[in-house]
Design a protein around this motif. Structure first.
Motif, PDB file in Angstrom:
ATOM      1  N   PRO A 140       0.826  -1.210   0.000  1.00  0.00           N
ATOM      2  CA  PRO A 140       0.000   0.000   0.000  1.00  0.00           C
ATOM      3  C   PRO A 140       0.859   1.260   0.000  1.00  0.00           C
ATOM      4  CG  PRO A 140      -0.816  -1.580   1.610  1.00  0.00           C
ATOM      5  CD  PRO A 140       0.506  -2.098   1.115  1.00  0.00           C
ATOM      6  N   GLU A 141       0.433   2.244  -0.760  1.00  0.00           N
ATOM      7  CA  GLU A 141       1.154   3.512  -0.854  1.00  0.00           C
ATOM      8  C   GLU A 141       1.361   4.127   0.526  1.00  0.00           C
ATOM      9  OE1 GLU A 141       3.206   6.579  -2.434  1.00  0.00           O
ATOM     10  OE2 GLU A 141       2.447   4.964  -3.678  1.00  0.00           O
ATOM     11  N   LYS A 142       0.385   3.970   1.412  1.00  0.00           N
ATOM     12  CA  LYS A 142       0.492   4.559   2.745  1.00  0.00           C
ATOM     13  C   LYS A 142       1.624   3.940   3.567  1.00  0.00           C
ATOM     14  CE  LYS A 142      -3.187   1.625   4.694  1.00  0.00           C
ATOM     15  NZ  LYS A 142      -2.299   0.628   5.217  1.00  0.00           N
ATOM     16  N   ASP A 143       2.107   2.763   3.181  1.00  0.00           N
ATOM     17  CA  ASP A 143       3.196   2.085   3.894  1.00  0.00           C
ATOM     18  C   ASP A 143       4.559   2.291   3.235  1.00  0.00           C
ATOM     19  OD1 ASP A 143       1.202   1.094   5.530  1.00  0.00           O
ATOM     20  OD2 ASP A 143       1.111  -0.864   4.520  1.00  0.00           O
ATOM     21  N   ALA A 144       4.637   3.169   2.247  1.00  0.00           N
ATOM     22  CA  ALA A 144       5.849   3.299   1.431  1.00  0.00           C
ATOM     23  C   ALA A 144       7.088   3.661   2.249  1.00  0.00           C
ATOM     24  CB  ALA A 144       5.629   4.316   0.315  1.00  0.00           C
ATOM     25  N   ASP A 145       6.974   4.538   3.233  1.00  0.00           N
ATOM     26  CA  ASP A 145       8.159   4.930   4.010  1.00  0.00           C
ATOM     27  C   ASP A 145       8.743   3.748   4.765  1.00  0.00           C
ATOM     28  OD1 ASP A 145       7.992   7.534   3.094  1.00  0.00           O
ATOM     29  OD2 ASP A 145       6.926   8.261   4.881  1.00  0.00           O
ATOM     30  N   ASP A 146       7.888   2.997   5.451  1.00  0.00           N
ATOM     31  CA  ASP A 146       8.351   1.821   6.191  1.00  0.00           C
ATOM     32  C   ASP A 146       8.928   0.773   5.246  1.00  0.00           C
ATOM     33  OD1 ASP A 146       8.515  -0.139   8.420  1.00  0.00           O
ATOM     34  OD2 ASP A 146       6.875  -1.111   7.323  1.00  0.00           O
ATOM     35  N   ARG A 147       8.256   0.540   4.128  1.00  0.00           N
ATOM     36  CA  ARG A 147       8.715  -0.475   3.180  1.00  0.00           C
ATOM     37  C   ARG A 147      10.024  -0.066   2.518  1.00  0.00           C
ATOM     38  NH1 ARG A 147       4.885  -4.589   2.658  1.00  0.00           N
ATOM     39  NH2 ARG A 147       3.513  -4.289   4.435  1.00  0.00           N
ATOM     40  N   ASN A 148      10.227   1.220   2.318  1.00  0.00           N
ATOM     41  CA  ASN A 148      11.479   1.692   1.732  1.00  0.00           C
ATOM     42  C   ASN A 148      12.663   1.288   2.613  1.00  0.00           C
ATOM     43  OD1 ASN A 148      13.001   3.309  -0.251  1.00  0.00           O
ATOM     44  ND2 ASN A 148      13.414   4.576   1.540  1.00  0.00           N
ATOM     45  N   VAL A 149      12.511   1.417   3.918  1.00  0.00           N
ATOM     46  CA  VAL A 149      13.579   1.019   4.850  1.00  0.00           C
ATOM     47  C   VAL A 149      13.869  -0.472   4.698  1.00  0.00           C
ATOM     48  CG1 VAL A 149      14.169   0.778   7.300  1.00  0.00           C
ATOM     49  CG2 VAL A 149      13.077   2.876   6.481  1.00  0.00           C
ATOM     50  N   ARG A 150      12.845  -1.279   4.631  1.00  0.00           N
ATOM     51  CA  ARG A 150      13.009  -2.736   4.469  1.00  0.00           C
ATOM     52  C   ARG A 150      13.726  -3.062   3.157  1.00  0.00           C
ATOM     53  NH1 ARG A 150       7.100  -5.204   6.147  1.00  0.00           N
ATOM     54  NH2 ARG A 150       6.708  -3.796   7.891  1.00  0.00           N
ATOM     55  N   ILE A 151      13.304  -2.384   2.089  1.00  0.00           N
ATOM     56  CA  ILE A 151      13.894  -2.644   0.770  1.00  0.00           C
ATOM     57  C   ILE A 151      15.374  -2.292   0.760  1.00  0.00           C
ATOM     58  CG2 ILE A 151      13.884  -1.861  -1.641  1.00  0.00           C
ATOM     59  CD1 ILE A 151      10.762  -1.610  -1.262  1.00  0.00           C
ATOM     60  N   GLU A 152      15.728  -1.178   1.340  1.00  0.00           N
ATOM     61  CA  GLU A 152      17.148  -0.782   1.365  1.00  0.00           C
ATOM     62  C   GLU A 152      17.979  -1.751   2.204  1.00  0.00           C
ATOM     63  OE1 GLU A 152      18.612   1.432  -0.712  1.00  0.00           O
ATOM     64  OE2 GLU A 152      16.585   1.322  -1.538  1.00  0.00           O
ATOM     65  N   ARG A 153      17.420  -2.300   3.267  1.00  0.00           N
ATOM     66  CA  ARG A 153      18.132  -3.332   4.048  1.00  0.00           C
ATOM     67  C   ARG A 153      18.375  -4.581   3.201  1.00  0.00           C
ATOM     68  NH1 ARG A 153      14.424  -2.784   9.112  1.00  0.00           N
ATOM     69  NH2 ARG A 153      15.319  -0.938  10.045  1.00  0.00           N
ATOM     70  N   ILE A 154      17.379  -4.968   2.413  1.00  0.00           N
ATOM     71  CA  ILE A 154      17.506  -6.134   1.532  1.00  0.00           C
ATOM     72  C   ILE A 154      18.616  -5.889   0.513  1.00  0.00           C
ATOM     73  CG2 ILE A 154      16.354  -7.390  -0.346  1.00  0.00           C
ATOM     74  CD1 ILE A 154      13.709  -6.950   1.307  1.00  0.00           C
ATOM     75  N   ARG A 155      18.606  -4.738  -0.107  1.00  0.00           N
ATOM     76  CA  ARG A 155      19.623  -4.407  -1.112  1.00  0.00           C
ATOM     77  C   ARG A 155      21.020  -4.437  -0.503  1.00  0.00           C
ATOM     78  NH1 ARG A 155      18.489   0.978  -3.852  1.00  0.00           N
ATOM     79  NH2 ARG A 155      19.824   0.149  -5.500  1.00  0.00           N
ATOM     80  N   ASP A 156      21.172  -3.789   0.647  1.00  0.00           N
ATOM     81  CA  ASP A 156      22.481  -3.757   1.316  1.00  0.00           C
ATOM     82  C   ASP A 156      22.949  -5.153   1.688  1.00  0.00           C
ATOM     83  OD1 ASP A 156      22.516  -0.994   1.104  1.00  0.00           O
ATOM     84  OD2 ASP A 156      21.881  -0.653   3.189  1.00  0.00           O
ATOM     85  N   ALA A 157      22.034  -5.976   2.204  1.00  0.00           N
ATOM     86  CA  ALA A 157      22.394  -7.335   2.619  1.00  0.00           C
ATOM     87  C   ALA A 157      22.877  -8.161   1.429  1.00  0.00           C
ATOM     88  CB  ALA A 157      21.205  -8.018   3.300  1.00  0.00           C
ATOM     89  N   TYR A 158      22.189  -8.068   0.306  1.00  0.00           N
ATOM     90  CA  TYR A 158      22.575  -8.846  -0.874  1.00  0.00           C
ATOM     91  C   TYR A 158      23.922  -8.375  -1.416  1.00  0.00           C
ATOM     92  CZ  TYR A 158      22.091 -11.578  -5.155  1.00  0.00           C
ATOM     93  OH  TYR A 158      22.294 -12.488  -6.168  1.00  0.00           O
ATOM     94  N   GLU A 159      24.095  -7.066  -1.526  1.00  0.00           N
ATOM     95  CA  GLU A 159      25.353  -6.516  -2.030  1.00  0.00           C
ATOM     96  C   GLU A 159      26.522  -6.972  -1.162  1.00  0.00           C
ATOM     97  OE1 GLU A 159      24.703  -2.287  -2.200  1.00  0.00           O
ATOM     98  OE2 GLU A 159      23.134  -2.512  -3.713  1.00  0.00           O
ATOM     99  N   SER A 160      26.330  -6.937   0.136  1.00  0.00           N
ATOM    100  CA  SER A 160      27.394  -7.319   1.062  1.00  0.00           C
ATOM    101  C   SER A 160      27.651  -8.824   1.043  1.00  0.00           C
ATOM    102  CB  SER A 160      27.001  -6.871   2.472  1.00  0.00           C
ATOM    103  OG  SER A 160      27.921  -7.333   3.416  1.00  0.00           O
ATOM    104  N   ARG A 161      26.603  -9.603   1.161  1.00  0.00           N
ATOM    105  CA  ARG A 161      26.741 -11.063   1.261  1.00  0.00           C
ATOM    106  C   ARG A 161      27.299 -11.682  -0.011  1.00  0.00           C
ATOM    107  NH1 ARG A 161      21.603 -14.228   3.330  1.00  0.00           N
ATOM    108  NH2 ARG A 161      21.906 -12.628   4.914  1.00  0.00           N
TER     109      ARG A 161
END
Length: 146
Positions: free
Chosen positions: A108-129
């Motif tokens: 949901p668009e209303k959850d975009a800020d919270d989901r953005n944080v989750r997405i950036e954690r996923i990206r960082d984890a994959y890049e690092s691992r």
């Protein structure tokens, strides 16, 4: 050329005109009314498999483990996974071709800020691992219904 007219033609033409007259406004209304569902954000993540250090590519079982450990807990309501094949130009100017994975997330668009944080954690984890230069990301605003 001889033009003829009979009752059948007049009735058939009248029925055709009536159908077109009723159908065109309905089609136009459907074309103009495109709002379906609620406002959602669609994020697509692009995961490459070639490692920057030249090691073996990320194997399918490794990616599936990453999906289970990192992505699914952050998006338990669901996602879509596509196998892919991508290419990009490296810093040295060479074209790198690799197997890849595309993950599509809808929230949901209303959850975009919270989901953005989750997405950036996923990206960082994959890049690092998996020693990746980056994980591609694209975002779109959509209407969705489930």
């Amino acid at each position: 050329m001889k033009w003829t007219s009979d009752t059948r033609g007049k009735v058939g033409g009248g029925v055709l005109m009536a159908l077109l007259g009723a159908g065109i406004p309905a089609l136009m209304g459907a074309a103009l009314h495109t709002d379906v569902g609620e406002p959602y954000r669609e994020t697509r993540l692009y995961f490459g498999t070639e490692r920057t250090d030249g090691g073996d590519p990320v194997a399918e079982r490794e990616f599936m483990r990453f999906l289970d450990q990192e992505i699914t807990p952050a998006f338990p309501e669901g996602l879509t996974l596509h196998d892919g094949y991508g290419q990009w130009r490296g810093e040295n100017g060479r074209i790198v071709r690799e197997a890849s994975y595309e993950v599509v997330l809808l929230y949901p668009e209303k959850d975009a800020d919270d989901r953005n944080v989750r997405i950036e954690r996923i990206r960082d984890a994959y890049e690092s691992r998996y020693r990746q230069d980056s994980v591609g990301r694209s975002d779109d605003k959509v209407d969705a219904a489930f």
